[in-house]
Structure formats: C-alpha cells, structure tokens
Scaffold this motif. Structure first.
Motif, PDB file in Angstrom:
ATOM      1  N   HIS A   1       0.847  -1.176   0.000  1.00 47.23           N
ATOM      2  CA  HIS A   1       0.000   0.000   0.000  1.00 47.23           C
ATOM      3  C   HIS A   1       0.885   1.230   0.000  1.00 47.23           C
ATOM      4  CE1 HIS A   1      -3.979   1.630   0.340  1.00 47.23           C
ATOM      5  NE2 HIS A   1      -3.649   2.343   1.369  1.00 47.23           N
TER       6      HIS A   1
ATOM      7  N   GLU B   1      -9.564   8.773  -9.252  1.00 43.98           N
ATOM      8  CA  GLU B   1      -9.506   8.146  -7.932  1.00 43.98           C
ATOM      9  C   GLU B   1      -8.823   9.115  -6.974  1.00 43.98           C
ATOM     10  OE1 GLU B   1     -10.797   5.337  -6.886  1.00 43.98           O
ATOM     11  OE2 GLU B   1     -11.533   4.738  -8.864  1.00 43.98           O
ATOM     12  N   SER B   2      -9.593   9.915  -6.313  1.00 43.65           N
ATOM     13  CA  SER B   2      -9.051  10.918  -5.411  1.00 43.65           C
ATOM     14  C   SER B   2      -8.501  10.247  -4.160  1.00 43.65           C
ATOM     15  CB  SER B   2     -10.144  11.919  -5.040  1.00 43.65           C
ATOM     16  OG  SER B   2      -9.609  12.932  -4.235  1.00 43.65           O
ATOM     17  N   GLU B   3      -7.273  10.546  -3.866  1.00 45.51           N
ATOM     18  CA  GLU B   3      -6.599   9.960  -2.705  1.00 45.51           C
ATOM     19  C   GLU B   3      -5.646  11.015  -2.144  1.00 45.51           C
ATOM     20  OE1 GLU B   3      -6.287   7.776   0.168  1.00 45.51           O
ATOM     21  OE2 GLU B   3      -7.284   6.642  -1.421  1.00 45.51           O
TER      22      GLU B   3
ATOM     23  N   PHE C   1      -3.720   7.982 -10.837  1.00 44.88           N
ATOM     24  CA  PHE C   1      -4.824   8.212  -9.903  1.00 44.88           C
ATOM     25  C   PHE C   1      -5.727   9.338 -10.406  1.00 44.88           C
ATOM     26  CE2 PHE C   1      -2.789   5.379  -7.056  1.00 44.88           C
ATOM     27  CZ  PHE C   1      -3.717   5.030  -6.088  1.00 44.88           C
TER      28      PHE C   1
ATOM     29  N   ARG D   1      -4.276  11.617   0.697  1.00 42.57           N
ATOM     30  CA  ARG D   1      -3.105  11.198   1.485  1.00 42.57           C
ATOM     31  C   ARG D   1      -1.958  10.777   0.580  1.00 42.57           C
ATOM     32  NH1 ARG D   1      -4.854   6.534   4.900  1.00 42.57           N
ATOM     33  NH2 ARG D   1      -5.910   6.064   2.964  1.00 42.57           N
ATOM     34  N   LEU D   2      -2.276  10.116  -0.495  1.00 42.35           N
ATOM     35  CA  LEU D   2      -1.254   9.709  -1.460  1.00 42.35           C
ATOM     36  C   LEU D   2      -0.606  10.935  -2.096  1.00 42.35           C
ATOM     37  CD1 LEU D   2       0.189   7.613  -3.316  1.00 42.35           C
ATOM     38  CD2 LEU D   2      -1.722   7.965  -4.889  1.00 42.35           C
TER      39      LEU D   2
END
Length: 122
Positions: free
Chosen positions: A1, A28-30, A23, A32-33
């Motif tokens: 991960h 794909e909203s992320e 992303f 933290r990434l």
C-alpha cells in the motif's frame, strides 16, 4: 500500500509522476497519497532526474485532482527557472505545466514569462 510506505525512496521520478497521473486520470481521489508524493518530491535534493513530461504530468495531476500543495508548485517552478533553458520541454509539457499553475491559482509570473519566452523563441 503506497500510502503506508515509510518512504518513497524506492520510487524513481517517473514512477512518482506515473502514480499521481494514473490516480488523477482514473478519477480516484486519494489526498493522502498526493500529499505523501508531494512531500517526498519537495524533500529531494533536486529535481534533475525528472524528465519534463514527468514534472508536467505531476503538477497536472495535482491540478486535475484539485490537490493544493503550494510548496510542490514552488519547488517545480524554482527548478524550471534554474534550468539553463527549456529546450527539453515540448509544447505538451509547457502547456500542461502552465495550465496546472493556472488551475491551482499558483501565481508564478516569472515561470509564465520563462515559458512564454521559450515558446516565442522556438
């Protein structure tokens, strides 16, 4: 991960930019990434290992996802301004970069002038 990794040192610059680009492209909203990748890029000694497309795709992805990270944009701008010239930057890299700065409202008149000069001269 990816987010759980202690560090991103095993990622090459192209892998970092491809990750945030993918992303963003997949919608794909992320957050933290994106924050982890931005913080990692900012902490690098320099950005010379990033290819123009990698840098432009990185800021493009942040802009498309509306991920605000002013320090990342400032770091990219400083890197581009420190280059002797922008010859390695093609039209797509230039347009993606300035679009990203405009979209995120990261004002950087010196960068925009540098890109405009590059376009006009070539």
């Amino acid at each position: 991960h990816i987010i759980a990794l202690d560090n991103l040192h095993s990622f090459k610059p192209q892998e970092l930019s491809n990750t945030v680009w993918a992303f963003s492209k997949a919608e794909e909203s992320e957050s933290r990434l994106f924050k982890k990748v931005a913080d990692h890029i900012i902490a690098l000694d320099n950005l010379h290992l990033f290819k123009p497309q990698g840098l432009s795709n990185t800021v493009w992805a942040f802009a498309k996802e509306e991920e605000s990270h002013p320090h990342l944009f400032e770091r990219v701008a400083a890197h581009l301004l420190a280059l002797d010239n922008l010859h390695p930057f093609n039209a797509q890299s230039c347009s993606n970069t300035v679009w990203a700065f405009a979209k995120t409202e990261e004002s950087h008149p010196m960068l925009f002038k540098r890109v405009a000069d590059h376009i006009v001269e070539h």
